[in-house]
Design a protein around this motif. Structure first.
Motif, PDB file in Angstrom:
ATOM      1  N   ALA A   1      26.330 -74.362 -12.676  1.00 10.77           N
ATOM      2  CA  ALA A   1      25.685 -73.095 -12.307  1.00 10.77           C
ATOM      3  C   ALA A   1      25.983 -71.988 -13.314  1.00 10.77           C
ATOM      4  CB  ALA A   1      26.138 -72.666 -10.907  1.00 10.77           C
ATOM      5  N   VAL A   2      27.260 -71.813 -13.650  1.00 11.55           N
ATOM      6  CA  VAL A   2      27.641 -70.696 -14.524  1.00 11.55           C
ATOM      7  C   VAL A   2      27.395 -71.016 -15.991  1.00 11.55           C
ATOM      8  CG1 VAL A   2      29.543 -69.196 -15.227  1.00 11.55           C
ATOM      9  CG2 VAL A   2      29.344 -69.910 -12.841  1.00 11.55           C
ATOM     10  N   THR A   3      27.801 -72.220 -16.413  1.00  9.09           N
ATOM     11  CA  THR A   3      27.704 -72.562 -17.835  1.00  9.09           C
ATOM     12  C   THR A   3      26.320 -73.088 -18.225  1.00  9.09           C
ATOM     13  OG1 THR A   3      30.060 -73.118 -17.847  1.00  9.09           O
ATOM     14  CG2 THR A   3      28.745 -73.913 -19.698  1.00  9.09           C
ATOM     15  N   LEU A   4      25.827 -74.092 -17.517  1.00  8.86           N
ATOM     16  CA  LEU A   4      24.561 -74.733 -17.883  1.00  8.86           C
ATOM     17  C   LEU A   4      23.340 -74.095 -17.227  1.00  8.86           C
ATOM     18  CD1 LEU A   4      25.724 -78.470 -17.701  1.00  8.86           C
ATOM     19  CD2 LEU A   4      25.496 -77.035 -19.740  1.00  8.86           C
ATOM     20  N   HIS A   5      23.547 -73.370 -16.133  1.00  8.37           N
ATOM     21  CA  HIS A   5      22.443 -72.718 -15.398  1.00  8.37           C
ATOM     22  C   HIS A   5      21.402 -73.729 -14.914  1.00  8.37           C
ATOM     23  CE1 HIS A   5      23.999 -68.825 -16.673  1.00  8.37           C
ATOM     24  NE2 HIS A   5      24.045 -69.281 -17.920  1.00  8.37           N
ATOM     25  N   TRP A   6      21.849 -74.923 -14.558  1.00 10.52           N
ATOM     26  CA  TRP A   6      20.927 -75.939 -14.062  1.00 10.52           C
ATOM     27  C   TRP A   6      20.679 -75.813 -12.557  1.00 10.52           C
ATOM     28  CZ3 TRP A   6      22.994 -81.013 -16.801  1.00 10.52           C
ATOM     29  CH2 TRP A   6      22.711 -80.922 -18.174  1.00 10.52           C
ATOM     30  N   LEU A   7      21.710 -75.430 -11.827  1.00  7.24           N
ATOM     31  CA  LEU A   7      21.638 -75.413 -10.371  1.00  7.24           C
ATOM     32  C   LEU A   7      22.210 -74.106  -9.835  1.00  7.24           C
ATOM     33  CD1 LEU A   7      22.931 -79.061  -9.793  1.00  7.24           C
ATOM     34  CD2 LEU A   7      20.597 -78.276  -9.389  1.00  7.24           C
ATOM     35  N   PRO A   8      21.782 -73.671  -8.647  1.00 10.36           N
ATOM     36  CA  PRO A   8      22.329 -72.435  -8.055  1.00 10.36           C
ATOM     37  C   PRO A   8      23.776 -72.617  -7.620  1.00 10.36           C
ATOM     38  CG  PRO A   8      20.831 -73.500  -6.519  1.00 10.36           C
ATOM     39  CD  PRO A   8      20.704 -74.250  -7.819  1.00 10.36           C
ATOM     40  N   ALA A   9      24.517 -71.512  -7.647  1.00  8.78           N
ATOM     41  CA  ALA A   9      25.932 -71.557  -7.284  1.00  8.78           C
ATOM     42  C   ALA A   9      26.152 -71.553  -5.785  1.00  8.78           C
ATOM     43  CB  ALA A   9      26.661 -70.368  -7.911  1.00  8.78           C
ATOM     44  N   GLY A  10      25.138 -71.280  -5.001  1.00  9.19           N
ATOM     45  CA  GLY A  10      25.303 -71.242  -3.554  1.00  9.19           C
ATOM     46  C   GLY A  10      23.983 -70.955  -2.878  1.00  9.19           C
ATOM     47  N   GLY A  11      24.067 -70.686  -1.582  1.00 10.71           N
ATOM     48  CA  GLY A  11      22.856 -70.408  -0.817  1.00 10.71           C
ATOM     49  C   GLY A  11      22.311 -71.648  -0.144  1.00 10.71           C
TER      50      GLY A  11
ATOM     51  N   PRO B   1      34.545 -75.703  -7.028  1.00 16.23           N
ATOM     52  CA  PRO B   1      34.435 -74.624  -8.012  1.00 16.23           C
ATOM     53  C   PRO B   1      34.172 -75.122  -9.430  1.00 16.23           C
ATOM     54  CG  PRO B   1      36.320 -74.262  -6.573  1.00 16.23           C
ATOM     55  CD  PRO B   1      35.821 -75.649  -6.302  1.00 16.23           C
ATOM     56  N   LEU B   2      34.734 -76.289  -9.794  1.00 17.75           N
ATOM     57  CA  LEU B   2      34.474 -76.836 -11.128  1.00 17.75           C
ATOM     58  C   LEU B   2      32.999 -77.184 -11.309  1.00 17.75           C
ATOM     59  CD1 LEU B   2      37.567 -79.152 -11.777  1.00 17.75           C
ATOM     60  CD2 LEU B   2      37.049 -76.942 -12.833  1.00 17.75           C
ATOM     61  N   LEU B   3      32.385 -77.744 -10.258  1.00 15.17           N
ATOM     62  CA  LEU B   3      30.958 -78.047 -10.326  1.00 15.17           C
ATOM     63  C   LEU B   3      30.130 -76.773 -10.470  1.00 15.17           C
ATOM     64  CD1 LEU B   3      30.693 -80.842  -7.586  1.00 15.17           C
ATOM     65  CD2 LEU B   3      30.442 -81.139 -10.059  1.00 15.17           C
ATOM     66  N   VAL B   4      30.516 -75.730  -9.737  1.00 16.45           N
ATOM     67  CA  VAL B   4      29.821 -74.439  -9.856  1.00 16.45           C
ATOM     68  C   VAL B   4      29.967 -73.890 -11.269  1.00 16.45           C
ATOM     69  CG1 VAL B   4      29.819 -72.047  -9.069  1.00 16.45           C
ATOM     70  CG2 VAL B   4      30.032 -73.895  -7.409  1.00 16.45           C
ATOM     71  N   LEU B   5      31.198 -73.944 -11.794  1.00 19.41           N
ATOM     72  CA  LEU B   5      31.449 -73.422 -13.139  1.00 19.41           C
ATOM     73  C   LEU B   5      30.635 -74.153 -14.198  1.00 19.41           C
ATOM     74  CD1 LEU B   5      33.164 -71.517 -14.920  1.00 19.41           C
ATOM     75  CD2 LEU B   5      34.880 -73.329 -15.047  1.00 19.41           C
ATOM     76  N   LEU B   6      30.524 -75.481 -14.057  1.00 21.72           N
ATOM     77  CA  LEU B   6      29.825 -76.279 -15.072  1.00 21.72           C
ATOM     78  C   LEU B   6      28.310 -76.176 -14.938  1.00 21.72           C
ATOM     79  CD1 LEU B   6      29.812 -78.356 -17.363  1.00 21.72           C
ATOM     80  CD2 LEU B   6      30.052 -80.152 -15.641  1.00 21.72           C
TER      81      LEU B   6
ATOM     82  N   ASN C   1      19.773 -76.281  -3.742  1.00 22.64           N
ATOM     83  CA  ASN C   1      20.998 -75.830  -3.086  1.00 22.64           C
ATOM     84  C   ASN C   1      21.810 -76.984  -2.504  1.00 22.64           C
ATOM     85  OD1 ASN C   1      18.812 -73.360  -2.093  1.00 22.64           O
ATOM     86  ND2 ASN C   1      20.592 -72.842  -3.323  1.00 22.64           N
ATOM     87  N   VAL C   2      21.178 -78.147  -2.355  1.00 18.29           N
ATOM     88  CA  VAL C   2      21.838 -79.288  -1.717  1.00 18.29           C
ATOM     89  C   VAL C   2      22.656 -80.105  -2.713  1.00 18.29           C
ATOM     90  CG1 VAL C   2      21.439 -81.367  -0.330  1.00 18.29           C
ATOM     91  CG2 VAL C   2      19.961 -79.387  -0.038  1.00 18.29           C
ATOM     92  N   VAL C   3      22.280 -80.074  -3.985  1.00 20.43           N
ATOM     93  CA  VAL C   3      22.830 -81.019  -4.958  1.00 20.43           C
ATOM     94  C   VAL C   3      24.338 -80.863  -5.128  1.00 20.43           C
ATOM     95  CG1 VAL C   3      22.735 -81.800  -7.350  1.00 20.43           C
ATOM     96  CG2 VAL C   3      20.627 -81.145  -6.160  1.00 20.43           C
ATOM     97  N   LEU C   4      24.794 -79.682  -5.477  1.00 19.86           N
ATOM     98  CA  LEU C   4      26.221 -79.496  -5.758  1.00 19.86           C
ATOM     99  C   LEU C   4      27.109 -79.723  -4.530  1.00 19.86           C
ATOM    100  CD1 LEU C   4      26.275 -76.483  -8.260  1.00 19.86           C
ATOM    101  CD2 LEU C   4      26.454 -78.926  -8.732  1.00 19.86           C
TER     102      LEU C   4
END
Length: 312
Positions: free
Chosen positions: A161-171, A154-159, A177-180
């Motif tokens: 996906a949610v904050t920086l918008h660099w990577l998708p949060a899921g899918g 979740p911390l990776l998603v928050l940083l 989609n593989v990175v996080l």
């Protein structure tokens, strides 16, 4: 000829042990699932009794427990993992065939990432033992071990996906989609690999034969790559088996967080919905993979140190 017989006998013994292990694993899982309260069709309580009876007959739940076990074991021996209770349009074979490549990709990339960064960082730390670089790297590695996957994901998603918008949060479906998920799975293994490599390298560098080679004037680079690296990697290779188990168990959490259609997610959903055949199928496939990886790890360790094969 005697060596060939010895090798053949050893591999035959390992195959027999692997089959016994998988049988015990499947039997234990079968018993524990059936002992758990609830059933796969508890949500169908509003259905008429004849519908309930038809479902029980269709999935052989109306038979005695021992008869169910024998029928399921016979199906497994033929390569049929049975129908899924939760996904009636799919067999367990089809679900596993679709989920296994996804989990294998995530787990394989996570292990490669852990080894690709953990080994060089551990070597670098050992070569600068006691200095600020060594302390800094081991402090970061300690943090990586301390943070569990259900917190890191979740911390990776928050940083990112949610904050920086660099990577998708899921899918699933694109390389982004593989990175996080891979990073979340790799972090604790990377940290442990770095610490293990550092400890092993420090022990190897202090060996008497390396001191003698250093006294003969060999360069530090030659000492490291020609004499120290191979024996220092033996503990790392032995660690690959528990690392794989760590990746497999962690994938259940990571795949749930990122919504990935992998083996871990099917296992969790199957356990929650009492999908007996799906859970048993996932356990069998994962168990077989772990046994295979253990065999490959033993082979690599034998190549790195032939004395291990001689000891067998």
């Amino acid at each position: 000829m005697e060596r060939v017989r010895a090798i053949s006998g050893r591999w035959a013994s390992r195959l027999f042990e692997a089959l016994i292990t998988l049988w015990l694993l499947a039997t234990l899982c079968f018993v524990l699932l059936r002992a758990a309260p609830g059933g796969p069709f508890d949500s169908e309580k509003a259905a008429p009794p004849e519908v309930q009876a038809a479902l029980a007959t269709q999935y052989r739940l109306d038979r005695p427990l021992l008869a169910q076990y024998g029928a399921w074991l016979g199906d497994v021996a033929r390569g049929d993992l049975g129908p899924s209770f939760q996904y009636p349009d799919y067999s367990v074979n089809q679900l596993v065939a679709s989920a296994l490549p996804v989990s294998a990709l995530n787990g394989g990339l996570a292990l490669l990432l852990a080894l690709a960064f953990g080994i060089p960082l551990g070597i670098r730390s050992a070569l600068h033992a006691g200095r600020w670089l060594d302390r800094g790297l081991m402090f970061v590695a300690g943090l990586g071990l301390a943070v569990p996957k259900f917190v890191a994901a979740p911390l990776l998603v928050l940083l990112f996906a949610v904050t920086l918008h660099w990577l998708p949060a899921g899918g699933w479906g694109e390389w982004k989609n593989v990175v996080l998920p891979v990073v979340a799975l790799a972090l604790p293994n990377l940290a442990y690999c770095a610490r293990l490599t550092r400890a092993s390298m420090l022990e190897t560098l202090s060996a008497d034969y390396l001191r003698a080679a250093r006294a003969r004037g060999l360069s530090e680079a030659r000492l490291l790559f020609a004499h120290a690296l191979k024996p220092a990697l033996l503990p790392v290779v032995a660690w690959l088996s528990p690392a794989l188990i760590n990746v497999v168990t962690g994938s259940a959490v990571v795949e749930q967080v990122f919504g990935i259609p992998g083996m871990g997610r099917y296992f969790v959903q199957g356990a929650l919905n009492r999908d007996y055949t799906l859970v048993l199928g996932v356990v069998l496939v994962v168990g077989a993979l772990i046994v295979l990886i253990n065999t490959l790890v033993d082979a690599v360790r034998g190549w790195l140190d032939p004395r291990l094969d001689a000891a067998d």
